[in-house]
Design a protein around this motif. Structure first.
Motif, PDB file in Angstrom:
ATOM      1  N   GLN A 125      36.590 -12.935-130.419  1.00  0.00           N
ATOM      2  CA  GLN A 125      35.194 -13.335-130.283  1.00  0.00           C
ATOM      3  C   GLN A 125      35.002 -14.797-130.677  1.00  0.00           C
ATOM      4  OE1 GLN A 125      32.751 -10.598-132.450  1.00  0.00           O
ATOM      5  NE2 GLN A 125      33.346  -8.828-131.198  1.00  0.00           N
ATOM      6  N   ALA A 126      35.743 -15.260-131.680  1.00  0.00           N
ATOM      7  CA  ALA A 126      35.605 -16.644-132.132  1.00  0.00           C
ATOM      8  C   ALA A 126      36.088 -17.618-131.070  1.00  0.00           C
ATOM      9  CB  ALA A 126      36.384 -16.852-133.429  1.00  0.00           C
ATOM     10  N   ARG A 127      37.193 -17.314-130.405  1.00  0.00           N
ATOM     11  CA  ARG A 127      37.698 -18.247-129.394  1.00  0.00           C
ATOM     12  C   ARG A 127      36.820 -18.253-128.149  1.00  0.00           C
ATOM     13  NH1 ARG A 127      42.665 -16.339-125.957  1.00  0.00           N
ATOM     14  NH2 ARG A 127      41.899 -14.362-125.191  1.00  0.00           N
ATOM     15  N   GLN A 128      36.175 -17.132-127.846  1.00  0.00           N
ATOM     16  CA  GLN A 128      35.249 -17.117-126.721  1.00  0.00           C
ATOM     17  C   GLN A 128      33.955 -17.860-127.052  1.00  0.00           C
ATOM     18  OE1 GLN A 128      34.645 -13.128-125.285  1.00  0.00           O
ATOM     19  NE2 GLN A 128      36.823 -12.778-124.910  1.00  0.00           N
ATOM     20  N   ALA A 129      33.541 -17.802-128.320  1.00  0.00           N
ATOM     21  CA  ALA A 129      32.315 -18.488-128.726  1.00  0.00           C
ATOM     22  C   ALA A 129      32.518 -19.975-128.965  1.00  0.00           C
ATOM     23  CB  ALA A 129      31.758 -17.837-130.001  1.00  0.00           C
ATOM     24  N   LEU A 130      33.766 -20.411-129.072  1.00  0.00           N
ATOM     25  CA  LEU A 130      34.058 -21.821-129.322  1.00  0.00           C
ATOM     26  C   LEU A 130      33.590 -22.656-128.132  1.00  0.00           C
ATOM     27  CD1 LEU A 130      35.558 -23.720-131.349  1.00  0.00           C
ATOM     28  CD2 LEU A 130      37.577 -23.426-129.893  1.00  0.00           C
ATOM     29  N   PRO A 131      32.719 -23.648-128.344  1.00  0.00           N
ATOM     30  CA  PRO A 131      32.225 -24.459-127.215  1.00  0.00           C
ATOM     31  C   PRO A 131      33.354 -25.208-126.515  1.00  0.00           C
ATOM     32  CG  PRO A 131      30.862 -24.795-129.171  1.00  0.00           C
ATOM     33  CD  PRO A 131      32.072 -24.026-129.616  1.00  0.00           C
ATOM     34  N   LEU A 132      33.306 -25.228-125.201  1.00  0.00           N
ATOM     35  CA  LEU A 132      34.343 -25.910-124.430  1.00  0.00           C
ATOM     36  C   LEU A 132      34.352 -27.406-124.724  1.00  0.00           C
ATOM     37  CD1 LEU A 132      36.550 -25.906-122.286  1.00  0.00           C
ATOM     38  CD2 LEU A 132      34.765 -26.001-120.529  1.00  0.00           C
ATOM     39  N   THR A 133      33.177 -27.986-124.979  1.00  0.00           N
ATOM     40  CA  THR A 133      33.127 -29.423-125.281  1.00  0.00           C
ATOM     41  C   THR A 133      33.899 -29.747-126.558  1.00  0.00           C
ATOM     42  OG1 THR A 133      31.011 -29.051-126.412  1.00  0.00           O
ATOM     43  CG2 THR A 133      30.929 -29.781-124.115  1.00  0.00           C
ATOM     44  N   VAL A 134      33.880 -28.839-127.533  1.00  0.00           N
ATOM     45  CA  VAL A 134      34.640 -29.054-128.771  1.00  0.00           C
ATOM     46  C   VAL A 134      36.134 -29.082-128.465  1.00  0.00           C
ATOM     47  CG1 VAL A 134      35.229 -28.063-131.016  1.00  0.00           C
ATOM     48  CG2 VAL A 134      32.851 -28.059-130.233  1.00  0.00           C
ATOM     49  N   VAL A 135      36.584 -28.166-127.607  1.00  0.00           N
ATOM     50  CA  VAL A 135      38.002 -28.114-127.244  1.00  0.00           C
ATOM     51  C   VAL A 135      38.405 -29.387-126.503  1.00  0.00           C
ATOM     52  CG1 VAL A 135      39.725 -26.843-125.917  1.00  0.00           C
ATOM     53  CG2 VAL A 135      37.950 -25.598-127.155  1.00  0.00           C
ATOM     54  N   GLN A 136      37.580 -29.827-125.549  1.00  0.00           N
ATOM     55  CA  GLN A 136      37.908 -31.023-124.775  1.00  0.00           C
ATOM     56  C   GLN A 136      37.960 -32.265-125.657  1.00  0.00           C
ATOM     57  OE1 GLN A 136      34.781 -30.829-121.850  1.00  0.00           O
ATOM     58  NE2 GLN A 136      36.045 -29.723-120.372  1.00  0.00           N
ATOM     59  N   LYS A 137      36.972 -32.410-126.536  1.00  0.00           N
ATOM     60  CA  LYS A 137      36.951 -33.578-127.418  1.00  0.00           C
ATOM     61  C   LYS A 137      38.135 -33.555-128.388  1.00  0.00           C
ATOM     62  CE  LYS A 137      31.954 -34.376-127.216  1.00  0.00           C
ATOM     63  NZ  LYS A 137      30.677 -34.379-127.974  1.00  0.00           N
ATOM     64  N   SER A 138      38.510 -32.364-128.846  1.00  0.00           N
ATOM     65  CA  SER A 138      39.663 -32.257-129.748  1.00  0.00           C
ATOM     66  C   SER A 138      40.948 -32.675-129.035  1.00  0.00           C
ATOM     67  CB  SER A 138      39.795 -30.832-130.274  1.00  0.00           C
ATOM     68  OG  SER A 138      38.633 -30.441-130.982  1.00  0.00           O
ATOM     69  N   CYS A 139      41.122 -32.195-127.799  1.00  0.00           N
ATOM     70  CA  CYS A 139      42.310 -32.535-127.022  1.00  0.00           C
ATOM     71  C   CYS A 139      42.359 -34.044-126.755  1.00  0.00           C
ATOM     72  CB  CYS A 139      42.309 -31.753-125.713  1.00  0.00           C
ATOM     73  SG  CYS A 139      43.794 -31.970-124.699  1.00  0.00           S
ATOM     74  N   ASP A 140      41.215 -34.622-126.386  1.00  0.00           N
ATOM     75  CA  ASP A 140      41.166 -36.066-126.113  1.00  0.00           C
ATOM     76  C   ASP A 140      41.433 -36.878-127.376  1.00  0.00           C
ATOM     77  OD1 ASP A 140      40.595 -35.564-123.473  1.00  0.00           O
ATOM     78  OD2 ASP A 140      38.432 -35.844-123.680  1.00  0.00           O
ATOM     79  N   ARG A 141      40.880 -36.434-128.503  1.00  0.00           N
ATOM     80  CA  ARG A 141      41.056 -37.182-129.747  1.00  0.00           C
ATOM     81  C   ARG A 141      42.519 -37.158-130.194  1.00  0.00           C
ATOM     82  NH1 ARG A 141      37.691 -38.653-134.067  1.00  0.00           N
ATOM     83  NH2 ARG A 141      38.932 -40.009-135.431  1.00  0.00           N
ATOM     84  N   ILE A 142      43.171 -36.002-130.078  1.00  0.00           N
ATOM     85  CA  ILE A 142      44.580 -35.891-130.451  1.00  0.00           C
ATOM     86  C   ILE A 142      45.412 -36.846-129.599  1.00  0.00           C
ATOM     87  CG2 ILE A 142      46.587 -34.356-130.397  1.00  0.00           C
ATOM     88  CD1 ILE A 142      44.637 -32.059-131.099  1.00  0.00           C
ATOM     89  N   PHE A 143      45.169 -36.844-128.297  1.00  0.00           N
ATOM     90  CA  PHE A 143      45.921 -37.709-127.388  1.00  0.00           C
ATOM     91  C   PHE A 143      45.693 -39.190-127.703  1.00  0.00           C
ATOM     92  CE2 PHE A 143      45.489 -40.216-123.416  1.00  0.00           C
ATOM     93  CZ  PHE A 143      46.834 -40.306-123.083  1.00  0.00           C
ATOM     94  N   GLU A 144      44.442 -39.572-127.901  1.00  0.00           N
ATOM     95  CA  GLU A 144      44.132 -40.979-128.139  1.00  0.00           C
ATOM     96  C   GLU A 144      44.738 -41.470-129.446  1.00  0.00           C
ATOM     97  OE1 GLU A 144      39.924 -40.889-127.979  1.00  0.00           O
ATOM     98  OE2 GLU A 144      39.839 -40.570-125.798  1.00  0.00           O
TER      99      GLU A 144
END
Length: 421
Positions: free
Chosen positions: A70-89
């Motif tokens: 339930q937690a992973r489904q409720a996690l906002p997609l924008t949070v995941v995208q920003k996290s992925c972009d921040r790690i890469f940058e």
């Protein structure tokens, strides 16, 4: 979040998505058990009263996966995208090329496909393919990846449906991905992307290109038959077909660059052929050919993503979860690449000189031990031990090429008569 999801904060949920991918797409239960295995009290979120109660009574949270799901489904997609972009940058700044402006930075771009679970939502978003017999079962999506040629770090990919009314081409995905490339980075791609729309989109965004062209397209651009060692300045203008597929192109659209043609002898004793390259970057012919010769690295990177991290077949059942799985899969990939970059700084061996599969297993083994360390000194000792193992994960230096085999297909299975009842 709901109360029974309180222990799964966004940070914990993101990390568990990475852990699943590091384990090759392991089930939810495996990630939850890793989370509960000997983690210190400081790991858990402070505001969670339930965790404090469990800790006071010497108990641990439940190992059931419902709360995490339930937690992973409720996690906002924008949070995941920003996290992925921040790690890469952040990793690119630390381990990228020495030039801070990215002037000499090169990104390899290529496309592939992924399958997802069969569900109504995914079949609608990513329709299955079909042939003359029937419609396929698996929803299919087309994905485009962009990897740094030196470190192997991967940018968050672009994807879309492979079939159906809203299907996208690899060229369209590349034009989208260019928007997020580091400034001034060179775009290197094979002949599937050697079209005017790609070169023009990159030129408009100040990205040099090094593209392979098909023989027909290169000959039209040169205005004469191709010959070995051709090296000339050209002005690439859109063809009538380019304008039909891209009506938004301005009338004066053009890209100035250099066309280089060289006869190449394949290493597997194949027939020699003419390799045609178009570039807007100032390079000597020898350096240009050497740079394009590294394009094969993106093929091994795709194999790593799809075979080692198991991104070839996604098991989630909604488009949002597909996006989260892909993005966190790239985050897990970049985590392993960061460890190889650290090892490279210690040894002087290029980051791609280490076995990704072996380093992934090392990170998977030592990561939980570092998280469960009682103090910073113990974590440092565990980290040093991990890096010692990583230094032993170098790729072998083969004295001769591996034997090449011609492409072949499996024989169709024998057809047996239907069983009579």
């Amino acid at each position: 979040m709901r109360r029974h999801n309180a222990i799964y904060s966004p940070l914990v949920t993101l990390w568990l998505l990475v852990v699943q991918r590091l384990q090759g797409g392991a089930p939810l239960e495996s990630a939850v058990l890793d989370l509960l295995r000997g983690l210190p009290a400081s790991f858990w979120p402070r505001p969670c009263k339930r965790v404090r109660d469990w800790q006071e009574h010497g108990k641990v949270p439940s190992s059931h996966t419902g709360a995490y799901n339930q937690a992973r489904q409720a996690l906002p997609l924008t949070v995941v995208q920003k996290s992925c972009d921040r790690i890469f940058e952040e990793l690119l700044v630390q381990f990228g090329e020495d030039d801070p402006k990215g002037k000499d930075r090169t990104f390899l771009l290529d496309g592939s496909s992924m399958r997802t679970a069969h569900s109504p939502a995914l079949c609608k978003s990513y329709p299955p393919g079909s042939n003359q017999y029937r419609e396929g079962h698996w929803p299919l999506l087309r994905v485009l990846v962009a990897h740094d040629i030196h470190s192997g770090l991967a940018m968050r990919p672009e994807w879309g449906p492979m079939y159906g009314a809203d299907r996208v081409s690899e060229q369209e995905l590349l034009e989208r991905a260019i928007e997020r490339l580091p400034g001034g980075a060179t775009v290197l791609a094979d002949c599937n992307f050697g079209v005017f729309s790609v070169a023009y989109a990159a030129h408009q965004r100040q990205h040099p290109v090094l593209l392979r062209l098909t023989t027909g397209r290169a000959q039209r651009l040169a205005g004469e038959p191709l010959r070995n060692r051709m090296n000339r300045q050209v002005i690439w203008k859109p063809s009538p077909n380019d304008r039909r597929s891209h009506p938004e192109l301005p009338k004066d659209a053009c890209v100035s660059g250099r066309l280089v043609v060289r006869r190449v002898q394949p290493g597997n004793r194949g027939k020699p052929f003419l390799l045609a390259l178009f570039t807007t970057r100032e390079l000597r012919e020898k350096d240009m050919l050497a740079l394009y010769g590294q394009r094969w690295k993106i093929e091994t990177d795709l194999r790593t993503l799809k075979s080692t991290l198991r991104l070839d077949q996604l098991t989630c059942s909604t488009p949002d979860m597909v996006a989260k799985e892909i993005d966190m899969g790239i985050a897990a990939y970049n985590l392993v690449r960061a460890v190889t970059c650290l090892a490279s700084e210690q040894s002087g061996i290029p980051p791609r000189g280490y076995s990704f599969t072996r380093v992934r297993r090392i990170v998977q083994t030592f990561g939980p031990l570092m998280a469960a360390a009682s103090d910073s000194q113990q974590a440092k000792r565990t980290f040093d031990q991990m890096m010692h193992c990583v230094q032993q994960a170098k790729l072998p230096r083969r004295r001769r090429r591996r034997r090449a085999y011609p492409r072949q297909v499996w024989n169709r299975g024998d057809r047996y008569p239907k069983r009579q009842i």
